[in-house]
Design an enzyme around this catalytic site. Structure first.
Site, PDB file in Angstrom:
ATOM      1  N   ASP A  39       0.849  -1.182   0.000  1.00 23.57           N
ATOM      2  CA  ASP A  39       0.000   0.000   0.000  1.00 23.57           C
ATOM      3  C   ASP A  39       0.893   1.242   0.000  1.00 23.57           C
ATOM      4  O   ASP A  39       2.028   1.196   0.463  1.00 23.57           O
ATOM      5  CB  ASP A  39      -0.890  -0.010   1.255  1.00 23.57           C
ATOM      6  CG  ASP A  39      -2.008   1.015   1.179  1.00 23.57           C
ATOM      7  OD1 ASP A  39      -2.410   1.377   0.059  1.00 23.57           O
ATOM      8  OD2 ASP A  39      -2.462   1.465   2.239  1.00 23.57           O
ATOM      9  N   HIS A  57       2.887   2.653  -8.933  1.00 23.13           N
ATOM     10  CA  HIS A  57       2.504   1.254  -9.112  1.00 23.13           C
ATOM     11  C   HIS A  57       3.647   0.442  -9.723  1.00 23.13           C
ATOM     12  O   HIS A  57       3.865  -0.720  -9.368  1.00 23.13           O
ATOM     13  CB  HIS A  57       1.264   1.152  -9.986  1.00 23.13           C
ATOM     14  CG  HIS A  57       0.027   1.716  -9.345  1.00 23.13           C
ATOM     15  ND1 HIS A  57      -0.352   1.388  -8.054  1.00 23.13           N
ATOM     16  CD2 HIS A  57      -0.923   2.588  -9.813  1.00 23.13           C
ATOM     17  CE1 HIS A  57      -1.471   2.034  -7.750  1.00 23.13           C
ATOM     18  NE2 HIS A  57      -1.826   2.759  -8.793  1.00 23.13           N
ATOM     19  N   LEU A 149       9.013 -21.501  -4.677  1.00 27.23           N
ATOM     20  CA  LEU A 149       8.098 -20.596  -3.985  1.00 27.23           C
ATOM     21  C   LEU A 149       6.755 -20.524  -4.717  1.00 27.23           C
ATOM     22  O   LEU A 149       6.702 -20.324  -5.933  1.00 27.23           O
ATOM     23  CB  LEU A 149       8.719 -19.201  -3.927  1.00 27.23           C
ATOM     24  CG  LEU A 149       7.902 -18.107  -3.231  1.00 27.23           C
ATOM     25  CD1 LEU A 149       7.783 -18.384  -1.746  1.00 27.23           C
ATOM     26  CD2 LEU A 149       8.541 -16.741  -3.476  1.00 27.23           C
TER      27      LEU A 149
END
Length: 261
Positions: A39, A57, A149
């Site tokens: 955020d 972003h 992962l």
């Protein structure tokens, strides 16, 4: 809120501290599954004087690639990234949303070629632009045999909607099998609902991290995070440092998890 300087984290003393934090982590105490809510990307871009939130972003996406490497390097097995909510799809400015969709598509494509990571889309494909849905599906298909992962990309995601979809799936399956509503009501369990979530088959997150100082879930993994630990970082998303991450892990390892107690 003060930002990290461009040179912070590059000096030898900083690296020594990072290495010490890593060495002091007990492998068995590291969280198996981390959920990340990045955020502050827009605020980061605004503070730096950019005329578009896309700069924030894009910086946030680059940070997420770093974050996944940090997780992989200490033995985390599953990471869930909250990239685009259902609310974002209808509430964000159309220009910003278009930029964000392009950035997410680029990120998914890049992650599908990283190490031996397995990429999985969690969310509603039917709510996404077809091109983005196609990129996510391709990334998932390309990595389906990978054993490294496990990276969940929450795109077009909403926690309440996920629970509704899970219950609908259970009802549909029960109806297909010819069962009655009474039988369904008597047999429904939390475990059954968990199996029908977008993340079915994966462990619930042990640790949820959110950047920028915000302290709320924002409809992310509502069911799965019932017993999760939470850690809130003041740094804006693109400013997150490895030392912030390792301090979060260190803090997690000191907690006494009581699972509802």
């Amino acid at each position: 809120m003060a930002r990290n300087s461009a040179n912070e984290g590059r000096g030898p003393l900083y690296r020594l501290y990072i290495n010490r934090l890593r060495r002091n982590l007990e492998p068995d105490a590291v969280p198996h599954h981390i959920a990340m809510m990045i955020d502050g990307n827009r605020r980061w871009a605004k503070q730096l004087g950019y005329d578009s939130a896309a700069h924030g972003h894009r910086a946030g996406a680059a940070k997420m690639r770093e974050f996944l490497e940090w997780c992989d390097d200490i033995g985390v097995r599953v990471v869930s990234l909250y990239l685009l909510s259902n609310d974002n799809l209808v509430k964000r400015d159309s220009r910003e949303l278009s930029d964000l969709i392009d950035i997410i598509a680029e990120l998914a494509e890049e992650l599908s070629h990283e190490r031996d990571w397995r990429v999985q889309h969690v969310g509603r494909s039917d709510l996404l632009p077809p091109d983005l849905a196609r990129v996510l599906a391709t990334a998932e298909q390309r990595t389906t045999e990978h054993t490294g992962l496990h990276v969940n990309l929450a795109v077009g995601y909403g926690g309440r909607g996920e629970i509704v979809d899970a219950v609908r799936s259970i009802i549909a399956q029960h109806d297909k099998d010819g069962g009655s509503l009474e039988e369904l009501a008597a047999s429904l369990t939390p475990e059954q609902i968990g199996e029908h979530l977008y993340t079915g088959g994966l462990p619930d997150p042990d640790l949820v991290i959110r950047t920028s100082g915000e302290q709320r879930l924002s409809d992310f993994l509502l069911w799965q995070s019932a017993h999760s630990e939470f850690y809130f970082v003041e740094a804006l998303g693109p400013d997150l440092r490895e030392v912030d991450f390792l301090r979060a892990i260190r803090d997690f390892t000191t907690r006494n998890r009581r699972f509802g107690g």
